[in-house]
Every structure is written in C-alpha cells, then in structure tokens.
Design an enzyme around this catalytic site. Structure first.
Site, mmCIF file in Angstrom:
data_model
loop_
_atom_site.group_PDB
_atom_site.id
_atom_site.type_symbol
_atom_site.label_atom_id
_atom_site.label_comp_id
_atom_site.label_asym_id
_atom_site.label_seq_id
_atom_site.Cartn_x
_atom_site.Cartn_y
_atom_site.Cartn_z
ATOM 1 N N PHE A 141 1.125 -1.194 -0.128
ATOM 2 C CA PHE A 141 0.288 0.189 0.193
ATOM 3 C C PHE A 141 0.425 1.240 -0.058
ATOM 4 C CE2 PHE A 141 -2.545 3.328 1.700
ATOM 5 C CZ PHE A 141 -3.476 3.623 0.815
ATOM 6 N N ASP A 226 9.394 2.379 1.459
ATOM 7 C CA ASP A 226 8.307 3.681 2.407
ATOM 8 C C ASP A 226 8.300 3.025 3.101
ATOM 9 O OD1 ASP A 226 5.907 4.664 2.461
ATOM 10 O OD2 ASP A 226 4.971 3.668 0.459
ATOM 11 N N LYS A 255 3.446 11.492 6.688
ATOM 12 C CA LYS A 255 1.824 11.275 7.760
ATOM 13 C C LYS A 255 2.976 11.428 9.207
ATOM 14 C CE LYS A 255 0.007 7.052 6.345
ATOM 15 N NZ LYS A 255 -0.994 8.213 6.156
#
Length: 401
Positions: A141, A226, A255
């Site tokens: 994801f 990531d 984030k």
C-alpha cells in the site's frame, strides 16, 4: 451542536463515500484521547495511521505551528523562505543523506520517487528511455493515485481505474528469490515497505531487507524504502530499516513528519540521486511551505532526543507480550508487528475486524480493521502504560479472552 447521528447523516449526504468510518464523530482530542460531539471519550489506538505518533495537540508542535502562523505560511517555491534551508538540512541529517525533495502527502512522495527512479535510470544508469522497470511487492500500500494503484494487488483500490500505468513488476513480499529473478538490466528501483501496514502489519522474514540491500547494490538498482507509516519512531527505531542495519538509497517519509498538524512528506536521498532534477521538472506549490517546515523541524528535534523511539520500544514489548498471551485461546490466531504497532488476527468465529472494531468503540477504544478479521493497533507514542493496559483490557473483554 449536532448529534452523532445528525453529523453522520450529513456527511453521508454530501461527501463521496470513499471511506467507511466507524460511527463516531470526534470534536476534540488531547494526547492519546479523543472526545466526540456528545462528550464521550475514546482511547485512540490508531493514531491517524501513524500521522499522530506524538499525540493529539502536542504542545511543542502546536506552539511551533502557532508561532509560524503569525509570520508567514506560504510563499510557493517561487521564492526562498527562512525555514526551508533548515528543514532540508535537518531532515537530511536525520536520514544520513544529502538532499531532500519536500512534498505534501505520502502518495505524492511515492509518485515523486517513481519519477526520480526513472530519471536516474535514464540519465545515470543508462536504461533506454521509456523502458525503466520498478519492482514492487504484492499486498503493498503506497497510496491511491492512478499510477500507484497500477501496481497494487488490492482490488478495491485498483479495479475500474484503468488503463494502468506500465513499468512495474510485482513479486511476493519477503521472497528474495522472486525479487532477484525480477530484476533485469532495465530495472531502476525496488520499492518496498519495510513493514507492510495496510496488509496487516506484515514483518518480512529476518534478513530480507539486508538481502534486498545487497541485491540492489550488486545490480545497480535503487532501494526505495517507503517509511511513511513505519518511520519516525513507530517501530522503536527512527526508521524500520534500522532493525536490520539497512540504509536504503531513498527514504519516503510522511504522516508523522507533519506531527498530525499539517500534511508534510519528503523524498530523501543523496546528491547522486536527487541531484538529477533541474528547475521545472518537478515541484509542488505547497511542498516545503513555511508552516510545514516549522512543524517538521520540531518533529525532527523531538526525534533527535530518542525519547519517542525508546517509548515505542518499551511499550511495544509490553504490547506484544500482552497480545501474544491472547493467542491460542480461541480468539486471537496471530499477532505481528514491531514497536507500538501490531496486526491482530481475530478468529473469524468471533467476528470480522469491522465488528470487533465497532464493539471496541462501544467500550471507548478506537482501532481500525483491515482485510477480513484483522485489526490494527498503533496508539500514539505518548500513550501511558496505564492507558495502553486499559485499552488491552477492553480488547480482552470484547474477545472474551
């Protein structure tokens, strides 16, 4: 003040249904706790998918944002501003790299990394133009843009959004043999999550990341990590790659970099990678804006103390010890994760992940399901041990464990 039912009804009527949130409407939050429009408090055990690593309303971050709000919030990259250089220098130093390309969202960082890898492949490695390949992992994801869903195996995110962007090859996560077979002379990068979050907090086999690092170095391929969810303290290290002593060529961050205050993301690498860009080839109006830089600089300063990494380590050991005690009792079938991050597989006979999440909500604990009967637990790193134990008690109550 609207009731919960009124607020949900209005949202359903006027917003596109791209999410299926739990039926709770949050009005205020502080630390690890949130309060809904009717005054009921909930323990946040999701932390905005790690965007809120430092808790809601963290005073240092709010003060940094407020001070910058009084000065200047946006200049665009048409001009320099007085927070930009410090942000780039400090973030590069935190990562042990030389250069930073700031963006806003995690998906933007991933898209930027794809462009970076392709351009590096053509101009540095010598791959024929238009032939670059990037190897990714199944069940990844990385976001939901059209290019990113082109290499997703999640049918909900991918189906009916084609035609899809070519140039990607998908291999099983954790399988070094498959990865090695997929890498060719036209491969420019391997893009991986050190821990797959959306897939259920999947930790790869021991030695996998080291193997990826060795393979990519041998084949002259970029290793792009990531760390948008896994990075910045969540796993007990600044970066999840550190658990195997691995330093990738490129870090993707987001984030928690914005402290739950503003969206901030970045691609971080050495000059021989990010130095390939020239003015006009990539950019963002809001990327690296003064407000974002001010908040992110405070995040970096907080991480430099090591306090949050240590909390994630100590509380994470406690979390996993308690969760693993639930395995084998007929309610929990497996627990995975690192630090203050866990994927918990619930026996389907006890309910779906959604049903378990709704029952926990009724008891004042907020988590989120993923993939059938799995729930994710990722509280803010500032949570107290007492609150964490209380949340675990509610899970035991729901499961009858």
């Amino acid at each position: 003040m609207s009731t919960t039912a009124d607020a949900i009804r209005s949202a359903d009527a006027h917003s596109a249904h791209t999410y299926h949130p739990l039926p709770v409407v949050i009005a205020t939050a502080d630390g690890a706790w949130m309060t809904d429009v009717e005054g009921r408090r909930y323990l946040d055990m999701l932390a905005g998918y790690s965007a809120l690593n430092f808790g809601h309303g963290n005073r240092r971050l709010i003060d940094a944002a407020r001070a910058q709000l009084e000065r200047v919030t946006l200049t665009s990259r048409a001009f320099h501003h007085d927070r930009f250089a410090d942000f780039c220098a400090e973030l590069a130093a935190l990562c042990g790299k030389e250069m930073v390309l700031p963006m806003n969202t995690g998906a933007e960082a991933v898209e930027t990394a794809v462009k970076t890898a392709r351009k590096w492949g053509y101009e540095v490695k010598g791959v024929p133009d238009g032939h670059a390949k990037i190897v990714v992992a199944a069940d990844n994801f990385h976001g939901r843009t059209t290019t990113i869903v082109s290499f997703s195996t999640d049918h909900e995110a991918r189906d009916h959004f084609g035609p899809y962007t070519p140039g990607f090859e998908i291999v099983p996560y954790g399988d070094l043999t498959a990865l090695a077979s997929a890498v060719t002379e036209n491969t420019v990068a391997v893009l991986l999550e050190p821990i797959q979050g959306e897939a259920g907090v999947l930790v790869p086999p021991a030695g996998y990341l080291r193997g990826v690092r060795e393979l990519t170095r041998e084949r002259n391929v970029l290793f792009i990590a990531d760390e948008i969810q896994s990075g910045l303290g969540r796993t007990g290290k600044t970066f999840a790659c550190e658990h195997e002593g691995v330093v990738p060529d490129v870090y993707l961050l987001g984030k928690a970099l914005g402290g739950g205050v503003v969206p901030v993301s970045a691609v971080v690498a050495d000059r021989d990678v990010l130095g390939i860009f020239r003015p006009g080839e990539h950019g963002s109006t809001f990327g690296g804006n003064p407000l974002a830089c001010a908040v992110a600089l405070e995040v970096i300063a907080m991480l430099r103390t090591g306090e949050y990494q240590q909390r994630a380590t100590e509380l994470g050991e406690h979390l996993h010890r308690e969760l693993n005690l639930m395995v084998g009792g007929g309610a929990v079938t497996a627990v995975r994760g690192r630090g203050l991050w866990a994927g918990v597989d619930i026996d389907p006979s006890r309910g779906t992940g959604r049903e378990i999440s709704e029952k926990l909500m009724e008891l004042g604990v907020l988590v989120k399901d993923t993939h059938g009967s799995t729930i994710r637990i990722a509280p803010p790193l500032v949570i107290s041990k007492e609150d964490l134990d209380w949340g675990l008690d509610q899970l035991r109550s729901v499961l009858g464990a």
